[in-house]
Design a protein around this motif. Structure first.
Motif, mmCIF file in Angstrom:
data_model
loop_
_atom_site.group_PDB
_atom_site.id
_atom_site.type_symbol
_atom_site.label_atom_id
_atom_site.label_comp_id
_atom_site.label_asym_id
_atom_site.label_seq_id
_atom_site.Cartn_x
_atom_site.Cartn_y
_atom_site.Cartn_z
ATOM 1 N N ASN A 293 0.831 -1.184 0.000
ATOM 2 C CA ASN A 293 0.000 0.000 0.000
ATOM 3 C C ASN A 293 0.872 1.243 0.000
ATOM 4 O O ASN A 293 1.879 1.307 0.683
ATOM 5 C CB ASN A 293 -0.901 0.029 1.230
ATOM 6 C CG ASN A 293 -1.989 -1.013 1.188
ATOM 7 O OD1 ASN A 293 -2.557 -1.255 0.145
ATOM 8 N ND2 ASN A 293 -2.269 -1.628 2.311
ATOM 9 N N ASP A 294 0.459 2.223 -0.751
ATOM 10 C CA ASP A 294 1.085 3.537 -0.732
ATOM 11 C C ASP A 294 0.065 4.503 -0.180
ATOM 12 O O ASP A 294 -1.135 4.367 -0.420
ATOM 13 C CB ASP A 294 1.483 3.981 -2.135
ATOM 14 C CG ASP A 294 2.699 3.250 -2.658
ATOM 15 O OD1 ASP A 294 3.507 2.781 -1.847
ATOM 16 O OD2 ASP A 294 2.835 3.158 -3.892
ATOM 17 N N VAL A 295 0.538 5.497 0.558
ATOM 18 C CA VAL A 295 -0.340 6.526 1.090
ATOM 19 C C VAL A 295 0.075 7.848 0.470
ATOM 20 O O VAL A 295 1.246 8.210 0.476
ATOM 21 C CB VAL A 295 -0.245 6.595 2.633
ATOM 22 C CG1 VAL A 295 -1.118 7.713 3.161
ATOM 23 C CG2 VAL A 295 -0.638 5.274 3.251
ATOM 24 N N TRP A 296 -0.902 8.532 -0.097
ATOM 25 C CA TRP A 296 -0.654 9.837 -0.701
ATOM 26 C C TRP A 296 -1.415 10.889 0.087
ATOM 27 O O TRP A 296 -2.554 10.683 0.484
ATOM 28 C CB TRP A 296 -1.142 9.880 -2.143
ATOM 29 C CG TRP A 296 -0.417 9.004 -3.090
ATOM 30 C CD1 TRP A 296 0.730 8.305 -2.866
ATOM 31 C CD2 TRP A 296 -0.791 8.715 -4.424
ATOM 32 N NE1 TRP A 296 1.082 7.610 -3.984
ATOM 33 C CE2 TRP A 296 0.170 7.841 -4.966
ATOM 34 C CE3 TRP A 296 -1.833 9.102 -5.231
ATOM 35 C CZ2 TRP A 296 0.108 7.366 -6.263
ATOM 36 C CZ3 TRP A 296 -1.897 8.633 -6.529
ATOM 37 C CH2 TRP A 296 -0.930 7.774 -7.031
ATOM 38 N N GLU A 297 -0.780 12.007 0.282
ATOM 39 C CA GLU A 297 -1.446 13.150 0.893
ATOM 40 C C GLU A 297 -2.017 14.008 -0.235
ATOM 41 O O GLU A 297 -1.287 14.432 -1.129
ATOM 42 C CB GLU A 297 -0.459 13.967 1.729
ATOM 43 C CG GLU A 297 0.100 13.232 2.931
ATOM 44 C CD GLU A 297 -0.938 12.964 4.003
ATOM 45 O OE1 GLU A 297 -1.950 13.710 4.075
ATOM 46 O OE2 GLU A 297 -0.747 11.994 4.753
ATOM 47 N N THR A 298 -3.309 14.213 -0.224
ATOM 48 C CA THR A 298 -3.949 15.054 -1.230
ATOM 49 C C THR A 298 -4.640 16.213 -0.530
ATOM 50 O O THR A 298 -4.736 16.238 0.708
ATOM 51 C CB THR A 298 -4.985 14.265 -2.051
ATOM 52 O OG1 THR A 298 -6.084 13.924 -1.208
ATOM 53 C CG2 THR A 298 -4.376 13.011 -2.656
#
Length: 64
Positions: free
Chosen positions: A2-7
Protein backbone atom coordinates in the motif's frame (compact mmCIF):
# COMPACT_ATOMS: atom_id res chain seq x y z
CA UNK A 1 1.63 -3.28 -0.82
CA UNK A 2 0.00 0.00 0.00
CA UNK A 3 1.08 3.54 -0.73
CA UNK A 4 -0.34 6.53 1.09
CA UNK A 5 -0.65 9.84 -0.70
CA UNK A 6 -1.45 13.15 0.89
CA UNK A 7 -3.95 15.05 -1.23
CA UNK A 8 -5.85 18.30 -0.69
CA UNK A 9 -8.82 16.13 0.32
CA UNK A 10 -6.86 14.06 2.83
CA UNK A 11 -4.89 10.83 2.85
CA UNK A 12 -5.48 8.30 0.07
CA UNK A 13 -4.23 4.74 0.05
CA UNK A 14 -3.41 3.02 -3.21
CA UNK A 15 -3.15 -0.75 -3.31
CA UNK A 16 -0.48 -2.23 -5.55
CA UNK A 17 -0.38 -5.91 -6.30
CA UNK A 18 2.84 -7.18 -7.84
CA UNK A 19 2.40 -9.09 -11.10
CA UNK A 20 2.26 -12.85 -10.98
CA UNK A 21 4.71 -15.07 -12.80
CA UNK A 22 1.86 -16.27 -15.01
CA UNK A 23 1.18 -12.68 -16.07
CA UNK A 24 4.87 -12.27 -16.90
CA UNK A 25 4.75 -15.40 -19.09
CA UNK A 26 1.68 -14.13 -20.96
CA UNK A 27 3.44 -10.80 -21.52
CA UNK A 28 6.57 -12.56 -22.80
CA UNK A 29 4.51 -14.75 -25.12
CA UNK A 30 2.89 -11.61 -26.51
CA UNK A 31 6.30 -10.13 -27.28
CA UNK A 32 8.00 -13.09 -28.94
CA UNK A 33 7.46 -16.65 -30.10
CA UNK A 34 11.05 -17.69 -29.26
CA UNK A 35 11.19 -19.83 -26.12
CA UNK A 36 14.66 -18.63 -25.12
CA UNK A 37 13.60 -14.99 -25.35
CA UNK A 38 10.42 -15.67 -23.36
CA UNK A 39 12.51 -17.22 -20.59
CA UNK A 40 14.83 -14.20 -20.55
CA UNK A 41 11.90 -11.77 -20.39
CA UNK A 42 10.19 -13.64 -17.55
CA UNK A 43 13.44 -13.94 -15.59
CA UNK A 44 14.06 -10.20 -15.96
CA UNK A 45 10.51 -9.14 -15.08
CA UNK A 46 10.20 -11.38 -12.04
CA UNK A 47 13.85 -11.23 -10.91
CA UNK A 48 14.16 -15.02 -10.82
CA UNK A 49 16.71 -17.38 -12.30
CA UNK A 50 16.47 -18.48 -15.91
CA UNK A 51 15.93 -22.08 -14.77
CA UNK A 52 12.89 -21.11 -12.69
CA UNK A 53 11.51 -19.01 -15.53
CA UNK A 54 12.06 -21.80 -18.05
CA UNK A 55 10.07 -24.24 -15.93
CA UNK A 56 7.09 -21.90 -15.77
CA UNK A 57 7.26 -21.00 -19.46
CA UNK A 58 7.37 -24.67 -20.44
CA UNK A 59 4.57 -25.57 -18.03
CA UNK A 60 2.32 -22.87 -19.45
CA UNK A 61 3.14 -23.92 -23.01
CA UNK A 62 2.37 -21.81 -26.01
CA UNK A 63 -0.92 -20.34 -24.78
CA UNK A 64 -2.11 -17.41 -26.80
Amino acid sequence: MNDVWETKDGRRRVRRDPPTIEEAVVAAQGLTDELKEQVEIVAALMEITAEEARGVVLRMGQRK
